[in-house]
Design a protein around this motif. Structure first.
Motif, PDB file in Angstrom:
ATOM      1  N   GLN A  34     104.743  27.175  14.210  1.00 20.45           N
ATOM      2  CA  GLN A  34     104.487  25.908  14.895  1.00 20.45           C
ATOM      3  C   GLN A  34     104.382  26.105  16.403  1.00 20.45           C
ATOM      4  O   GLN A  34     103.563  25.467  17.066  1.00 20.45           O
ATOM      5  CB  GLN A  34     105.592  24.898  14.575  1.00 20.45           C
ATOM      6  CG  GLN A  34     105.584  24.391  13.150  1.00 20.45           C
ATOM      7  CD  GLN A  34     106.354  25.290  12.204  1.00 20.45           C
ATOM      8  OE1 GLN A  34     106.738  26.397  12.564  1.00 20.45           O
ATOM      9  NE2 GLN A  34     106.582  24.815  10.997  1.00 20.45           N
ATOM     10  N   SER A  35     105.216  26.979  16.971  1.00 17.15           N
ATOM     11  CA  SER A  35     105.178  27.189  18.413  1.00 17.15           C
ATOM     12  C   SER A  35     103.867  27.845  18.840  1.00 17.15           C
ATOM     13  O   SER A  35     103.362  27.593  19.935  1.00 17.15           O
ATOM     14  CB  SER A  35     106.367  28.051  18.861  1.00 17.15           C
ATOM     15  OG  SER A  35     106.285  29.362  18.311  1.00 17.15           O
ATOM     16  N   PHE A  87     101.011  25.058  18.496  1.00 12.38           N
ATOM     17  CA  PHE A  87     101.055  23.996  19.487  1.00 12.38           C
ATOM     18  C   PHE A  87     100.107  24.285  20.645  1.00 12.38           C
ATOM     19  O   PHE A  87     100.210  25.295  21.323  1.00 12.38           O
ATOM     20  CB  PHE A  87     102.489  23.831  20.007  1.00 12.38           C
ATOM     21  CG  PHE A  87     102.599  22.962  21.223  1.00 12.38           C
ATOM     22  CD1 PHE A  87     102.217  21.633  21.168  1.00 12.38           C
ATOM     23  CD2 PHE A  87     103.061  23.468  22.428  1.00 12.38           C
ATOM     24  CE1 PHE A  87     102.309  20.827  22.277  1.00 12.38           C
ATOM     25  CE2 PHE A  87     103.160  22.676  23.542  1.00 12.38           C
ATOM     26  CZ  PHE A  87     102.783  21.355  23.465  1.00 12.38           C
ATOM     27  N   ASN A  88      99.156  23.384  20.827  1.00 17.28           N
ATOM     28  CA  ASN A  88      98.184  23.493  21.918  1.00 17.28           C
ATOM     29  C   ASN A  88      97.417  24.818  21.877  1.00 17.28           C
ATOM     30  O   ASN A  88      97.003  25.355  22.902  1.00 17.28           O
ATOM     31  CB  ASN A  88      98.892  23.342  23.274  1.00 17.28           C
ATOM     32  CG  ASN A  88      97.969  22.745  24.320  1.00 17.28           C
ATOM     33  OD1 ASN A  88      97.013  22.057  23.984  1.00 17.28           O
ATOM     34  ND2 ASN A  88      98.245  23.026  25.576  1.00 17.28           N
ATOM     35  N   TRP A 142     111.483  18.224  17.227  1.00 19.58           N
ATOM     36  CA  TRP A 142     110.609  17.061  17.386  1.00 19.58           C
ATOM     37  C   TRP A 142     110.939  15.950  16.402  1.00 19.58           C
ATOM     38  O   TRP A 142     110.799  14.765  16.726  1.00 19.58           O
ATOM     39  CB  TRP A 142     109.154  17.491  17.261  1.00 19.58           C
ATOM     40  CG  TRP A 142     108.716  18.243  18.469  1.00 19.58           C
ATOM     41  CD1 TRP A 142     108.489  19.581  18.570  1.00 19.58           C
ATOM     42  CD2 TRP A 142     108.501  17.713  19.784  1.00 19.58           C
ATOM     43  NE1 TRP A 142     108.141  19.911  19.856  1.00 19.58           N
ATOM     44  CE2 TRP A 142     108.135  18.790  20.616  1.00 19.58           C
ATOM     45  CE3 TRP A 142     108.577  16.435  20.327  1.00 19.58           C
ATOM     46  CZ2 TRP A 142     107.844  18.624  21.959  1.00 19.58           C
ATOM     47  CZ3 TRP A 142     108.288  16.269  21.669  1.00 19.58           C
ATOM     48  CH2 TRP A 142     107.930  17.358  22.475  1.00 19.58           C
ATOM     49  N   ARG A 145     104.281  12.043  19.329  1.00 19.99           N
ATOM     50  CA  ARG A 145     104.649  13.394  19.761  1.00 19.99           C
ATOM     51  C   ARG A 145     103.754  13.861  20.896  1.00 19.99           C
ATOM     52  O   ARG A 145     104.214  14.479  21.857  1.00 19.99           O
ATOM     53  CB  ARG A 145     104.564  14.371  18.585  1.00 19.99           C
ATOM     54  CG  ARG A 145     104.788  15.810  19.010  1.00 19.99           C
ATOM     55  CD  ARG A 145     105.041  16.723  17.856  1.00 19.99           C
ATOM     56  NE  ARG A 145     105.041  18.115  18.270  1.00 19.99           N
ATOM     57  CZ  ARG A 145     105.355  19.134  17.491  1.00 19.99           C
ATOM     58  NH1 ARG A 145     105.743  18.910  16.251  1.00 19.99           N
ATOM     59  NH2 ARG A 145     105.318  20.371  17.927  1.00 19.99           N
ATOM     60  N   GLU A 146     102.469  13.580  20.802  1.00 15.99           N
ATOM     61  CA  GLU A 146     101.536  13.999  21.837  1.00 15.99           C
ATOM     62  C   GLU A 146     101.874  13.329  23.171  1.00 15.99           C
ATOM     63  O   GLU A 146     101.819  13.964  24.231  1.00 15.99           O
ATOM     64  CB  GLU A 146     100.116  13.643  21.399  1.00 15.99           C
ATOM     65  CG  GLU A 146      99.032  14.361  22.170  1.00 15.99           C
ATOM     66  CD  GLU A 146      97.666  14.134  21.568  1.00 15.99           C
ATOM     67  OE1 GLU A 146      96.693  14.657  22.116  1.00 15.99           O
ATOM     68  OE2 GLU A 146      97.577  13.409  20.548  1.00 15.99           O
ATOM     69  N   GLU A 158     104.892  15.092  24.554  1.00 15.12           N
ATOM     70  CA  GLU A 158     104.545  16.413  25.088  1.00 15.12           C
ATOM     71  C   GLU A 158     103.913  16.301  26.465  1.00 15.12           C
ATOM     72  O   GLU A 158     104.170  17.128  27.356  1.00 15.12           O
ATOM     73  CB  GLU A 158     103.594  17.118  24.112  1.00 15.12           C
ATOM     74  CG  GLU A 158     104.273  17.584  22.832  1.00 15.12           C
ATOM     75  CD  GLU A 158     103.294  18.034  21.780  1.00 15.12           C
ATOM     76  OE1 GLU A 158     102.079  17.745  21.938  1.00 15.12           O
ATOM     77  OE2 GLU A 158     103.701  18.683  20.808  1.00 15.12           O
TER      78      GLU A 158
END
Length: 846
Positions: free
Chosen positions: A289-290, A293-294, A705, A742-743, A746
Motif C-alpha cells: 500500500q505504501s 500510494f501516489n 487510515w 482519504r484523499e 492526504e
C-alpha cells in the motif's frame, strides 16, 4: 519519419529523461545518451539479420545508453507506435553484441520491454530503469545451474544462524540437544518446507521465473521464504530481495523473522525506516500500500532494483491496483498464500458474478495463479491444513453450530445484503446489512444470548481453568464495543472479583494502541497477567473482540476459542480466521511452578473451538457436519427498549434462558441525540481542526487510515460547533471529479501535492491495465484507452455495453459505433470486467 514514429520518439525521450538519462551534460552529470548518427554497425554485423531488417550498407542504433565511464551500456531499439516492439528483437540483439552490451530496451513509446541477455526473454516494463539501478543490477550475473544444484537440507537455515553447531558439545550430547536448539533459536526446515524449495528449483530448471506456494496458516511460510531468499542470494542469482506485505504491522514481524534467521549473512531493513541507505541491505521489507500510494514505487525504485520479489499473502497484496506494483519489477517472483485453490471448484470462469463475494474472490484467485505463472490453477507447491494435521504439525478445530432462530431466519430470508460507507464516504452495497444487524438482528438480547452461549461452552485453559484465550469477530466497531461491554458484565457475574472490565478488550482501528494490544495478547500480558495462578503466565484479558485486525498474519499459538459473531463471505477471510487457532501449543511452557506440572493431566493443545453463529462453515463447505450442535433457546417474545430507531428496531427479542442466568444484572446506558446541525463550514478551519488533533496526527503518521477515517466520521463530521461535511469539502476543493475523504486528508497533511484531475487518474488506471494484460495488439492501444475511459466516465456508455444495445452508440456523443468497432473483440468484455473488479468508479463521478 512518419507521425507514428515521431510520436514514439517523443514519448521515449520523455521516459528516458524521467529515468535520469541525459541527452546533454547537466552540471557534473555528463550526457549518457548517444543518438543513432554517432554509432554505426558494420554491414558484416547485419548479414544474419535477414530480409526483414535493414538492408542498407550501414545500420544505426536508435539510442545507445552509456554507463558512468561513457562506455556502451544499453541498446534502446525504438519502433513506431503501431508496431510491436518485439519485432526489433533480433536486430537489437545484433546491435548489442556489436557494442558488447548486456542489456536491451525495446519500445514503441507505449509498450516497453527490458531484455537482459544473460537471463533469457524480454520482460515487459512500465517505466525505464535508471542508470544507477542497472549498474547495480549488472553486478548479479545469474547462474541458474548453481541455484538448481544447491543442496537444501533441514539445517539449511541453521548453517547461517550457527555455522559450527554440529561441533558444539551441547549438540553432540543428545540429552542437551533440545535445550541447545531452544536457547539459540535454531530453525530447522521441516520436510514439506524443503519440498517447497525443491519444487521451486525444479521450476527454475524448466525455465520458469514465477512461483506460487500455497501453504496453510501456521506452516511456516516466512521460514520457507527465508530459505528461498538464502538460496537466491547465496547462489548469486539475486543481489537484493523485496518482501511485500499487505499490512503495516506485518512489516516489523517480517523484519524480525528474517533478522532472527539470516542476520549473520544478510541485512534486513524496513524501507520507510531506511530511506537513505536501503541499498546497503540485501532484504527490503515494505507494504504494498505504501508503494501504491501516489504511485510512489515509480519514484522510489527502478524496475531493476530487485532480483527477487516475494509477495506475502499474495491473494491480497497483488489484488486490484496493487498488481501494478508487483509487475513493475523485473526478475524472479514468488507468491505466498494460504487460500486453497479448492474454492475454484464452484466458479464458472465463463459466467463470473461480481455480485457474489465468493465468485469475486475466486476470480481474484484465478488471477493470482495466472500472475505467478500457474495458469493451470496448480500452485508450484501446496501444503494444506489437512496435510498439516495429518503430519502432526497443525490441529483441526471443533466446529460449534450455534445458530439462533434470528440468524436462521436472516440466513434464509434476507441473504445478507451489505450497506456501508467506503473510503470515498459514499454508500455501498455488498454482503450484509451492517446497520440492520446492529439495529434488528443484533439487539441486546441476541448479543447477550451469543455471549452467554460462547462463555458457557468455550474451552477452558488446561492449567488455570479460566476461559481460554479467545478472539471474537464482530460486524463493526460499534458492535465490537457492545460485545466487549456485555462480556465484561458477564465475567463479573461468572468470576466475582476476578475482573474489573478487563476480561474482554475491543481491538479495532479506532482504539489507540490497538496493534500493541494484539502483541501483548500474544505475549500473555494484555492488561496484566497471572489472574488465576501467580506462577502461570497467561494474559489477564481473555477475549479480544475485533472486526478485521487479527485475521491475517497474527500468531497466537495458545488460542483456544474463535467466535464468528458475524457472517463471512470472503474465502480468504474465512481461511485466515480459521487459521488463527491451528497452531499447536504446550501450556506447561507458561508454568513457573514445577510442582504443579505433576497434577496437570493434559497440557497439550489438541483442538480449538470455532463458534459458528451464522452457518459460515456450511456456506463454504457443502453439507458440512458440525462437531458440536447447540440448540439455542427460542425467543419467548419481544421487549421494548431498543433505542437505535428505524423500522423494526423498536422492539428486540427476549429469550428464555435455562439454568442460572448470568446476564440478569446487565444494564444498558442510553445515548442521546447529537443535536441540531449548523449549516456552515470553512475548508481552512477544517484543516486547522485536523492538524491540531493529536489523535489524528498520530494515526496519519502511522499510516492507520481506517482509524483516521473512522475518527473523522465519528468525532469531526456533523458536529454542531462547525458542521463539517464531506459534500461541502468536495465543493470547496473544486475538482472535476468526486474526492474521497482519504484523499482530502492526504492533501491536508502534505502527503500529496495536489488533487489529481479526472483525466490524470484515468491515465494512471489505464497504465495499470496495460501492465497487467500486456496487449499484443499494439496498434489498438489508443482505441483501448478510449473505450476504457468512456466506460468509466459515462453511465450511458456503461448501460449500452451492459445491455448490449450497441446500436445506441450511433447517437452517443462520448463513444461512437466507430470507436467500438476499433476495439478488438476480446477486449470488449475484458475491459468492463477489469474495471468492475479493480477500478472504483465513485472517484470519477462529478
Amino acid at each position: 519519419m512518419s507521425n507514428k514514429e515521431a510520436t514514439a520518439r517523443i514519448k521515449i525521450n520523455r521516459l528516458l529523461e524521467a529515468a535520469s538519462w541525459h541527452f546533454f551534460a547537466d552540471g557534473n552529470s555528463p550526457a549518457n545518451i548517444q543518438l543513432e548518427p554517432g554509432v554505426t554497425i558494420k554491414t558484416a554485423d547485419l548479414d544474419e539479420l535477414g530480409e526483414n531488417f535493414e538492408k542498407s550498407s550501414k545500420g544505426f542504433i536508435d539510442f545507445l545508453l552509456l554507463n558512468e565511464k561513457g562506455f556502451p551500456f544499453i541498446v534502446l531499439e525504438a519502433k513506431a507506435e503501431d508496431k510491436n516492439p518485439l519485432v526489433g528483437k533480433e536486430q537489437a540483439r545484433k546491435y548489442s553484441r556489436s557494442q558488447n552490451c548486456r542489456f536491451i530496451i525495446l519500445s514503441n513509446g507505449n509498450l516497453h520491454y527490458f531484455w537482459d541477455l544473460e537471463r533469457g526473454n524480454p520482460y515487459i516494463i512500465t517505466a525505464f530503469p535508471t542508470p544507477t539501478s542497472v549498474i547495480g543490477y549488472q553486478k548479479t550475473v545469474p547462474d541458474p545451474v548453481r541455484l538448481i544444484s544447491e543442496t537444501v537440507l533441514d539445517d539449511y537455515i541453521v548453517l547461517t544462524q550457527r555455522p559450527s553447531y554440529v561441533t558444539e558439545a551441547a549438540w553432540k550430547n543428545e540429552a542437551e540437544r533440545q535445550g541447545f536448539i531452544d536457547v539459540n533459536g535454531l530453525r530447522f526446515l521441516r520436510s514439506y518446507q524443503r519440498k517447497a524449495i525443491y519444487a521451486l528449483q525444479s521450476g527454475v530448471k524448466d525455465g520458469k521465473d514465477r512461483f506460487l506456494f500455497e501453504m496453510a496458516t501456521g506452516t511456516g511460510k516466512t521460514l520457507t521464504s527465508a530459505a528461498v531468499i538464502k538460496l537466491f542470494l547465496g547462489t548469486g542469482n539475486a543481489c537484493r530481495v523485496l518482501f511485500l506485505v499487505d499490512r503495516l504491522e506485518l512489516e516489523d514481524q517480517a523484519k524480525k523473522a528474517f533478522r532472527k534467521v539470516l542476520a549473520n549473512d544478510y541485512r534486513t531493513v524496513i524501507y520507510k525506516e531506511n530511506r537513505d541507505d536501503w541499498r546497503r541491505a540485501e532484504i527490503v521489507v515494505t507494504t504494498v500500500q505504501s508503494l501504491l500510494f501516489n504511485n510512489k514505487y515509480r519514484q522510489l525504485f527502478s524496475p531493476t532494483d530487485f532480483d527477487l520479489v516475494i509477495s506475502d499473502e499474495a491473494h491480497r497484496s497483488i489484488g486490484g491496483n496493487a498488481r501494478a506494483v508487483f509487475d513493475y519489477f523485473i526478475g524472479y517472483k514468488l507468491g505466498l498464500t494460504a487460500t486453497p485453490r479448492d474454492y475454484l471448484k464452484k466458479f464458472d470462469k465463463a459466467k463470473p458474478s461480481t455480485k457474489d463475494q465468493r465468485d469475486l474472490e475466486c476470480r481474484l484467485l484465478l488471477d493470482t495463479y495466472r500472475t505467478f505463472g500457474c495458469d493451470d490453477g496448480q500452485p508450484t507447491f501446496r501444503y494444506s491444513l489437512l496435510d498439516g494435521v495429518k503430519d502432526g504439525f497443525l490441529i483441526n478445530p471443533t466446529v460449534v453450530d450455534a445458530r439462533s432462530e434470528i440468524t436462521t431466519q436472516l440466513l434464509s430470508e434476507d441473504g445478507f445484503i451489505v450497506e456501508f460507507k467506503d473510503e470515498q464516504g459514499d454508500d455501498q452495497k455488498g454482503t450484509f446489512k451492517q446497520r440492520e444487524f446492529e439495529k434488528r438482528f443484533f439487539s441486546d438480547a441476541t448479543n447477550q444470548l451469543f455471549c452467554k452461549t460462547f462463555l458457557e461452552h468455550a474451552y477452558r485453559d488446561p492449567v488455570s481453568g479460566e476461559i481460554g484465550k479467545s478472539i471474537i469477530f464482530a460486524v463493526s466497531q460499534n458492535h465490537a464495543a457492545r460485545l466487549a461491554q456485555i462480556l465484561n458484565l458477564m465475567a463479573d457475574v461468572m468470576f466475582p472479583g476476578k475482573y474489573r472490565s478487563d476480561f474482554a478488550v475491543q481491538v479495532t482501528s479506532q482504539i489507540p494502541d490497538a496493534q500493541q494490544f494484539t502483541i501483548n495478547f500474544t505475549n500473555n500480558n494484555l492488561l496484566g497477567c497471572a489472574n488465576f495462578l501467580p506462577t502461570y503466565k497467561t494474559s489477564k484479558a481473555r477475549v479480544c473482540v475485533t472486526v478485521g485486525m487479527m485475521t491475517t498474519g497474527y500468531d497466537c499459538p495458545d488460542l483456544l476459542n474463535l467466535g464468528l459473531f458475524r457472517p463471512i463471505f470472503s474465502p480468504t477471510d474465512f481461511i485466515q480466521i480459521k487459521g488463527r487457532g491451528t497452531r499447536k501449543h504446550n501450556f506447561i511452557e507458561q508454568l513457573f511452578d514445577k510442582d504443579i506440572e505433576e497434577v496437570i493431566k493434559e497440557s497439550q493443545k489438541v483442538s480449538y473451538k470455532l463458534f459458528d453463529f451464522f452457518a459460515n462453515c456450511e456456506y463454504f463447505e457443502e453439507e458440512f457436519n458440525y462437531d458440536e450442535v447447540l440448540k439455542l433457546p427460542k425467543p419467548k417474545g419481544r421487549i421494548s427498549g431498543d433505542t437505535e430507531g428505524g423500522e423494526g428496531a423498536s422492539q428486540s427479542e427476549a429469550y428464555e434462558h435455562l439454568g442460572a442466568d448470568i446476564i440478569s444484572t446487565i444494564r444498558e446506558e442510553t445515548i442521546g441525540c447529537e443535536g441540531m446541525k449548523i449549516d456552515r463550514m470553512f475548508y481552512e478551519k477544517f484543516e486547522d481542526t485536523l492538524r491540531e488533533n493529536a489523535t489524528i496526527v498520530e494515526a496519519v503518521e502511522a499510516g492507520q487510515w481506517d482509524r483516521v477515517i473512522d475518527y473523522v466520521n465519528r468525532e469531526v463530521f456533523d458536529k454542531p460547533s462547525e458542521f463539517f461535511t464531506l459534500d461541502k469539502l468536495r465543493k470547496v476543493a473544486a475538482v472535476d471529479r468526486r474526492l474521497g475523504l482519504r484523499e482530502i486528508l492526504e492533501k491536508i497533511f502534505g502527503l500529496i501535492p495536489r488533487f489529481k484531475s479526472k483525466d490524470e487518474l484515468l491515465e494512471e488506471e489505464f497504465s495499470k491495465f496495460v501492465a497487467d494484460y500486456k496487449p499484443e495488439e499494439v496498434e489498438a492501444i489508443p482505441a483501448l484507452k478510449n473505450y476504457f475511459k468512456a466506460y468509466i466516465t459515462s453511465n450511458q456508455v456503461r448501460h449500452i455495453i451492459e445491455t448490449k444495445h450497441y446500436t445506441d452508440l450511433a447517437t452517443n456523443a462520448v463513444f461512437s459505433t466507430r470507436d467500438f468497432r476499433a476495439v478488438p473483440d476480446q477486449y470488449r468484455t475484458l475491459i468492463p470486467n477489469y474495471i468492475k473488479d479493480y477500478v472504483p468508479l465513485n472517484q470519477f463521478a462529478a
